[in-house]
Design an enzyme around this catalytic site. Structure first.
Site, PDB file in Angstrom:
ATOM      1  N   ARG A  69       0.848  -1.182   0.000  1.00 13.05           N
ATOM      2  CA  ARG A  69       0.000   0.000   0.000  1.00 13.05           C
ATOM      3  C   ARG A  69       0.888   1.237   0.000  1.00 13.05           C
ATOM      4  NH1 ARG A  69      -3.195  -2.922  -1.690  1.00 13.05           N
ATOM      5  NH2 ARG A  69      -5.280  -3.458  -0.919  1.00 13.05           N
TER       6      ARG A  69
ATOM      7  N   GLU B  42      -2.976   7.646  -4.644  1.00 15.33           N
ATOM      8  CA  GLU B  42      -3.463   7.071  -5.909  1.00 15.33           C
ATOM      9  C   GLU B  42      -4.939   7.421  -6.112  1.00 15.33           C
ATOM     10  OE1 GLU B  42      -2.897   2.857  -6.193  1.00 15.33           O
ATOM     11  OE2 GLU B  42      -0.836   2.933  -5.512  1.00 15.33           O
TER      12      GLU B  42
ATOM     13  N   HIS C 298       0.548   0.283  -9.707  1.00 19.93           N
ATOM     14  CA  HIS C 298      -0.206  -0.606  -8.814  1.00 19.93           C
ATOM     15  C   HIS C 298      -0.692  -1.840  -9.575  1.00 19.93           C
ATOM     16  CE1 HIS C 298      -2.958  -0.684  -5.003  1.00 19.93           C
ATOM     17  NE2 HIS C 298      -2.508  -1.884  -5.317  1.00 19.93           N
TER      18      HIS C 298
END
Length: 378
Positions: A208, A237, A254
């Site tokens: 994360r 993000e 990601h």
């Protein structure tokens, strides 16, 4: 029965149509009007699932085709009587293979052997355990840090984070995001930790974004700290710090967990959970969904060394294919999500069939997750 599924969940329409009427919708943002008469919602990590999204809606079940759940307010779902299921471990193999692809690229570029490096793994869940197993199969030293598991008495030689920082040449993060509490991971890699890393260390974050303080990391890099950085996840993000992207060695949008196999596992896990929830339990064999691999078979002569492993790994997936596109569009609104939505099909190492004339090479490749067999040379 109406089921909403994220339009980017592979195989979701076909599978969930066995249970009801399926409507595919964008995940960011979810069209709220579609929730008015829906019974179930299947999402990915881009969708924030909470009271503001679902209050007053007839949704009875939420599934997320992801291992992580920090985008879901599980406490509120439970309070509201809404069923919930995630897909733990679905993309663990994909993330491990992303880390390997990155490390093998850096090792080739910088001229070092992974056997000379010690790898510190922070977070020893589905990803961390698999990463440990594959590294140790290659004879690479690992150090493990996972305070929750250590406190529970789980099996493992767990060390403190400070020990990993002091002794690891490579530090890779695979934790959930906890914003508070005794096991807080928000900015776990803060400025103090980053400055304490060994000179020339490699820092990897594929869990994360906010586990690593992006502002502090950029400060350290701007000041010339000798550090190689691999980031698949970013604070804020789908926005990201473009200046930080310019400084890191590998930057991707990601997608570490984005193999076809990983996505299919996520979809099938929530499908099976929902079918059980509504009393029509069904099971799906993953290999019945997946297409034939792009490659046929590869023949490998002799033992397995690092350059050969790198060639095999990058034949399946070279992380640079995802680094370059992000750099081209970074900072342009909507492009981060577009890269994820239009992601090129990527397979796992198990899709590569390798015929080895060396028994030890075949054995090692199997331990690493390849589909390898031994056929002695004639």
């Amino acid at each position: 029965m109406k089921i909403l599924v994220d339009e980017n969940m592979p195989y979701a329409r076909d599978l969930f149509s066995r249970l009801g009427e399926v409507t595919a919708v964008p995940g960011r943002p979810i069209p709220v009007a579609q929730l008015a008469d829906a019974d179930a919602l299947m999402v990915r990590s881009v969708t924030k699932v909470n009271e503001s999204l679902l209050a007053g809606k007839p949704i009875k079940f939420v599934g997320t085709a992801t291992a992580g759940t920090d985008h879901v307010d599980e406490a509120w779902l439970k309070q509201a009587g809404i069923g919930f299921s995630a897909a733990p471990g679905c993309n663990a193999i994909a993330v491990v293979e992303y880390v390997f692809s990155s490390l093998l690229m850096l090792a080739e570029r910088d001229g070092f052997s992974l056997h000379e490096r010690t790898v510190g793994i922070v977070g020893v869940g589905n990803v961390g355990r698999r990463l440990q197993a594959r590294l140790e199969a290659l004879g690479i030293t690992t150090l493990l840090c996972d305070p929750p598991r250590a406190d529970r008495g789980d099996e493992g030689d767990f060390r403190s984070l400070n020990e990993l920082v002091q002794h690891a040449d490579i530090l890779t993060f695979h934790t959930p995001l906890f914003k508070d509490g005794p096991y807080k991971t928000l900015h776990l890699a803060d400025e103090k930790l980053i400055r304490s890393l060994k000179p020339g260390a490699i820092l990897i974050n594929a869990c994360r974004g906010a586990v690593v303080d992006n502002t502090a990391l950029l400060t350290c890099l701007n000041e010339g700290q000798k550090l190689s950085v691999v980031l698949d996840v970013w604070e804020g993000e789908p926005e990201l710090n473009v200046e930080l992207l310019k400084k890191v060695d590998i930057g991707t949008p990601h997608i570490a967990g984005y193999t076809l196999e990983g996505k299919a596992r996520g979809t099938t896990q929530v499908f099976e959970a929902y079918s059980k929830f509504i009393g029509h339990e069904q099971h799906v064999a993953l290999d019945t969904l997946l297409p034939a691999p792009e490659f046929g078979r590869i023949t490998l002569h002799g033992p397995l060394d690092q350059p050969t492993l790198k060639r095999l790994v990058h034949l399946v997936y070279d992380v640079r294919r995802d680094d370059a596109p992000l750099r081209k569009v970074a900072g342009i609104p909507g492009e981060f999500d577009k890269l994820r939505k239009n992601y090129l099909e990527r397979r796992e190492w198990s899709s590569l069939y390798v015929i080895c004339d060396d028994a030890s090479a075949a054995s090692l490749l199997c331990k690493l997750g390849f589909n390898a067999v031994h056929h002695p040379a004639r």
